[in-house]
Design an enzyme around this catalytic site. Structure first.
Site, PDB file in Angstrom:
ATOM      1  N   HIS A  55      95.470  -4.045 118.523  1.00 56.94           N
ATOM      2  CA  HIS A  55      94.508  -3.584 119.819  1.00 56.94           C
ATOM      3  C   HIS A  55      95.118  -2.265 120.186  1.00 56.94           C
ATOM      4  CE1 HIS A  55      95.534  -3.474 124.543  1.00 56.94           C
ATOM      5  NE2 HIS A  55      94.541  -4.202 123.864  1.00 56.94           N
ATOM      6  N   GLU A  58      93.257   0.723 118.761  1.00 54.82           N
ATOM      7  CA  GLU A  58      91.750   0.758 119.095  1.00 54.82           C
ATOM      8  C   GLU A  58      91.477   1.453 120.833  1.00 54.82           C
ATOM      9  OE1 GLU A  58      90.044  -1.567 122.976  1.00 54.82           O
ATOM     10  OE2 GLU A  58      90.566  -2.920 121.750  1.00 54.82           O
ATOM     11  N   HIS A  59      92.994   1.610 121.079  1.00 53.05           N
ATOM     12  CA  HIS A  59      93.209   1.952 122.245  1.00 53.05           C
ATOM     13  C   HIS A  59      93.240   3.504 121.894  1.00 53.05           C
ATOM     14  CE1 HIS A  59      94.083  -0.493 126.375  1.00 53.05           C
ATOM     15  NE2 HIS A  59      93.795  -1.305 125.015  1.00 53.05           N
ATOM     16  N   GLU A 135      99.209  -4.166 130.082  1.00 47.45           N
ATOM     17  CA  GLU A 135      98.489  -5.280 130.011  1.00 47.45           C
ATOM     18  C   GLU A 135      98.882  -6.878 129.667  1.00 47.45           C
ATOM     19  OE1 GLU A 135      94.346  -5.802 127.516  1.00 47.45           O
ATOM     20  OE2 GLU A 135      95.580  -4.235 127.180  1.00 47.45           O
TER      21      GLU A 135
END
Length: 427
Positions: A55, A58-59, A135
């Site tokens: 994740h 991806e960022h 998040e």
């Protein structure tokens, strides 16, 4: 089967010398092009100290390369009217873009740049860690999201496949450039990558661009993830909330299992719409929940079946009793009307996903990564149509024999033990 519902376009497929696959589907009626890079790597491919790394990567893909800073990445796409996005799941990570067909070279240039030449600047890395920690905190403050993370962790205890995609504050804070580059070298390999494009695209042009931007990647052997082992279990989180959120699960099937479609259809009949067993009995007749649904999440080597609902604390015990009763009854008695309706719902869901270029490239990429071929819609629809009531009953009975997983949050004092829930699943 209504054959006119299935419109099979021509899909051209080329494999580059390093093992990367390029697949395109030209859609003459579409003026734009949607394309992306799918990597057959997600959160289940992470080692314990890498939890949350897929994740984060991806960022970080949009935070700067040797040629572009974060602003230039966005500008190069948006200057031609396009948009760019990415997503991480348990088994895949995708990087997609959409623009006019004449600008596909721009998109592939940017996608190649961010996947191969990202610099992982320490300042950008620190900033993005902060974003992901926010998040994470948001999920912790959202009970109906948090409970599904707890559900997966209980169903696949101690395994990467069961861990939340976001990671934990400790693992997120510990990530550095060396960890990121080691993961990319191991997991982002051409044999596990598909470039898929649909809309106003020309196959030869996409292949040429893919060769320019990705052809120099070295061919590397794939690494198989740890096999998923369903454990079952329970997680109870008592909180002072207005509502209790519950998820009850059982071991499901892989999408490669011959019985997959039968289990999926059972889930539709049990809780797949406003006419489903659970919705009618739990919501409409008894008013025990605002919403309730059944689901089946298939993975490449295992699967997870479940029922999720929210209810008042005072109704927890009654909701569970009614839910278990609906599950037992559905495994023994399914009407012809329910069969026809559930099959139609499955076919509409399948075919609706193919009505946009984005839906088409996702299907192309996932099927090539999973099966090594494109599975025609006609083949899938035929399997759904061929299912019998006996097969659905058998699937339901087999499910109910599994060890349950129970995850709950909120005012859950009245929730039965997982042992009593298991007994309640038996006829």
């Amino acid at each position: 089967m209504n054959q006119h519902l299935v419109r099979a376009g021509r899909i051209d497929i080329t494999r580059l010398a390093n093992g990367l696959t390029v697949a395109t589907e030209r859609m003459p009626e579409i003026a734009t092009a949607t394309l992306g890079v799918w990597v057959g790597t997600g959160s289940r491919h992470e080692q314990a100290h890498e939890h949350g790394l897929s994740h984060l990567i991806e960022h970080m893909a949009f935070k700067g390369t040797a040629r572009r800073n974060a602003r230039q990445i966005a500008e190069d796409i948006e200057n031609v009217g396009g948009d760019i996005n990415a997503a991480t799941s348990v088994e895949y990570t995708s990087y997609t873009a959409r623009m006019l067909g004449e600008n596909v070279d721009v998109a592939l240039d940017v996608l190649g740049d961010i996947l191969i030449n990202s610099v992982f600047d320490p300042a950008e890395l620190a900033r993005e860690k902060g974003v992901i920690l926010q998040e994470y905190a948001s999920v912790e403050d959202t009970p109906d999201d948090l409970i599904y993370d707890a559900f997966m962790e209980s169903a696949y205890a101690g395994q990467a496949i069961g861990r939340p995609i976001l990671g934990t504050p400790d693992t997120i804070k510990a990530f550095d450039e060396a960890t990121i580059r080691a993961f990319l070298a191991r997991e982002y390999v051409p044999a596990k990558m598909v470039i898929a494009a649909a809309g106003d695209v020309e196959h030869a042009r996409i292949v040429d661009a893919a060769e320019r931007h990705f052809g120099a990647m070295p061919a590397t052997a794939e690494r198989e993830p740890e096999a998923g082992r369903y454990t079952g279990g329970e997680r109870r989180i008592s909180r002072k909330l207005e509502q209790a959120n519950l998820v009850l699960g059982l071991p499901g099937l892989s999408f490669k299992d011959p019985g997959y479609y039968a289990v999926h259809l059972f889930a539709h009949i049990l809780g797949g719409g406003l006419t489903s067993r659970l919705w009618h009995e739990v919501r409409e007749v008894r008013g025990l929940a605002y919403s309730i649904d059944a689901f089946h999440w298939p993975f490449s080597d295992c699967g997870l079946f479940g029922v999720g609902a929210g209810t008042a604390g005072a109704d927890v015990a009654e909701l569970m009793k009614v839910t278990l009763g609906c599950m037992r009854e559905a495994a023994e008695d399914i009407s012809d009307v329910e069969m026809v309706r559930a099959k139609a719902q499955m076919k509409v869901a399948l075919l609706t996903a193919l009505e946009t270029p984005g839906g088409r490239i996702e299907r192309i990429a996932r099927q090539l990564l999973s099966w090594g071929r494109i599975v025609p819609s006609e083949e899938i629809v035929a399997k759904v149509d061929a299912l019998t009531a006996g097969e659905i009953h058998a699937a339901g009975r087999s499910l109910l024999l599994g060890a349950p997983t129970m995850a709950a949050i909120g005012p859950i004092k009245g929730l039965p033990s997982v042992t009593k829930i298991a007994a309640g699943l038996r006829p």
